[in-house]
Scaffold this motif. Structure first.
Motif, PDB file in Angstrom:
ATOM      1  N   ILE A   1      42.809  27.921  38.509  1.00  0.00           N
ATOM      2  CA  ILE A   1      43.010  29.164  39.251  1.00  0.00           C
ATOM      3  C   ILE A   1      41.911  30.140  38.866  1.00  0.00           C
ATOM      4  O   ILE A   1      41.591  30.280  37.687  1.00  0.00           O
ATOM      5  N   ALA A   2      41.361  30.796  39.850  1.00  0.00           N
ATOM      6  CA  ALA A   2      40.432  31.913  39.620  1.00  0.00           C
ATOM      7  C   ALA A   2      40.855  33.017  40.570  1.00  0.00           C
ATOM      8  O   ALA A   2      40.930  32.816  41.779  1.00  0.00           O
ATOM      9  N   THR A   3      41.181  34.172  40.011  1.00  0.00           N
ATOM     10  CA  THR A   3      41.665  35.290  40.817  1.00  0.00           C
ATOM     11  C   THR A   3      41.246  36.588  40.143  1.00  0.00           C
ATOM     12  O   THR A   3      40.582  36.587  39.113  1.00  0.00           O
ATOM     13  N   VAL A   4      41.648  37.691  40.727  1.00  0.00           N
ATOM     14  CA  VAL A   4      41.386  39.002  40.135  1.00  0.00           C
ATOM     15  C   VAL A   4      42.724  39.586  39.706  1.00  0.00           C
ATOM     16  O   VAL A   4      43.696  39.566  40.467  1.00  0.00           O
ATOM     17  N   ALA A   5      42.787  40.075  38.479  1.00  0.00           N
ATOM     18  CA  ALA A   5      44.024  40.665  37.962  1.00  0.00           C
ATOM     19  C   ALA A   5      44.410  41.859  38.835  1.00  0.00           C
ATOM     20  O   ALA A   5      43.594  42.745  39.076  1.00  0.00           O
TER      21      ALA A   5
ATOM     22  N   LEU B   1      44.898  41.517  29.424  1.00  0.00           N
ATOM     23  CA  LEU B   1      44.163  41.333  30.675  1.00  0.00           C
ATOM     24  C   LEU B   1      44.269  42.651  31.424  1.00  0.00           C
ATOM     25  O   LEU B   1      45.363  43.198  31.562  1.00  0.00           O
ATOM     26  N   TYR B   2      43.154  43.173  31.897  1.00  0.00           N
ATOM     27  CA  TYR B   2      43.147  44.457  32.588  1.00  0.00           C
ATOM     28  C   TYR B   2      42.951  44.281  34.083  1.00  0.00           C
ATOM     29  O   TYR B   2      42.269  43.342  34.533  1.00  0.00           O
ATOM     30  N   ALA B   3      43.564  45.162  34.836  1.00  0.00           N
ATOM     31  CA  ALA B   3      43.450  45.134  36.295  1.00  0.00           C
ATOM     32  C   ALA B   3      41.986  45.148  36.706  1.00  0.00           C
ATOM     33  O   ALA B   3      41.164  45.834  36.110  1.00  0.00           O
ATOM     34  N   GLY B   4      41.678  44.323  37.703  1.00  0.00           N
ATOM     35  CA  GLY B   4      40.325  44.246  38.219  1.00  0.00           C
ATOM     36  C   GLY B   4      39.451  43.215  37.546  1.00  0.00           C
ATOM     37  O   GLY B   4      38.360  42.908  38.040  1.00  0.00           O
TER      38      GLY B   4
ATOM     39  N   ALA C   1      43.592  30.595  29.490  1.00  0.00           N
ATOM     40  CA  ALA C   1      43.151  31.613  30.451  1.00  0.00           C
ATOM     41  C   ALA C   1      42.131  32.527  29.800  1.00  0.00           C
ATOM     42  O   ALA C   1      42.267  32.896  28.633  1.00  0.00           O
ATOM     43  N   VAL C   2      41.127  32.879  30.582  1.00  0.00           N
ATOM     44  CA  VAL C   2      40.096  33.797  30.112  1.00  0.00           C
ATOM     45  C   VAL C   2      39.892  34.897  31.138  1.00  0.00           C
ATOM     46  O   VAL C   2      40.162  34.728  32.329  1.00  0.00           O
ATOM     47  N   ALA C   3      39.423  36.023  30.656  1.00  0.00           N
ATOM     48  CA  ALA C   3      38.983  37.113  31.526  1.00  0.00           C
ATOM     49  C   ALA C   3      37.468  37.086  31.521  1.00  0.00           C
ATOM     50  O   ALA C   3      36.842  36.881  30.475  1.00  0.00           O
ATOM     51  N   GLU C   4      36.895  37.271  32.687  1.00  0.00           N
ATOM     52  CA  GLU C   4      35.440  37.282  32.813  1.00  0.00           C
ATOM     53  C   GLU C   4      35.032  38.562  33.538  1.00  0.00           C
ATOM     54  O   GLU C   4      34.629  38.527  34.696  1.00  0.00           O
ATOM     55  N   PRO C   5      35.143  39.712  32.858  1.00  0.00           N
ATOM     56  CA  PRO C   5      34.873  40.979  33.540  1.00  0.00           C
ATOM     57  C   PRO C   5      33.413  41.170  33.931  1.00  0.00           C
ATOM     58  O   PRO C   5      33.128  41.727  34.972  1.00  0.00           O
ATOM     59  N   ASP C   6      32.499  40.723  33.140  1.00  0.00           N
ATOM     60  CA  ASP C   6      31.066  40.822  33.449  1.00  0.00           C
ATOM     61  C   ASP C   6      30.402  39.567  32.903  1.00  0.00           C
ATOM     62  O   ASP C   6      30.682  38.489  33.364  1.00  0.00           O
TER      63      ASP C   6
END
Length: 124
Positions: free
Chosen positions: A11-15, A65-68, A91-96
């Protein structure tokens, strides 16, 4: 994944902004729903049919995990029995450019037939 392993992204989505706490972090319940989706998607492919989650073991939240933020879940089979198997969900966050681990879990699934009864896995 953080360690460069070969676990497939499921899964890849935006929080979502609509699922946050007053501090701006995404609710854990939303992340649990994503675990359900990821395990179901990966599990069906690995089992060649329907699966059910029996348990989520060793669920650990490592960071908020932060929105966006881009949110990516990976699944890797770690054990296979006659009718059941385990998936490692990460699960990972990839903000930049920076990747941050959000959670890890060990999920136990069972392959089921049309009546919801356990069925033998292929290759088991």
């Amino acid at each position: 994944m953080l360690d460069g392993s070969a676990a497939a992204p499921v899964i890849a989505t935006v929080a979502p902004y609509g699922e946050v706490t007053p501090r701006g972090a995404v609710f854990g319940g939303w992340i649990l729903a994503q675990i359900d989706h990821a395990a179901g998607l990966a599990g069906r492919k690995l089992a060649g049919g329907d699966v059910v989650i029996v348990s989520i073991k060793d669920l650990t939240f490592h960071a908020p995990l932060y929105a966006g933020e881009e949110f990516v879940m990976h699944a890797e089979e770690t054990r296979r029995g006659n009718t059941s198997f385990n998936l490692s969900i990460t699960a990972v966050a990839e903000p930049d450019t920076q990747v941050r681990q959000i959670m890890t879990a060990d999920v136990l699934l069972v392959a089921v037939d049309a009546e919801g009864k356990p069925r033998k896995l292929s290759g088991a």
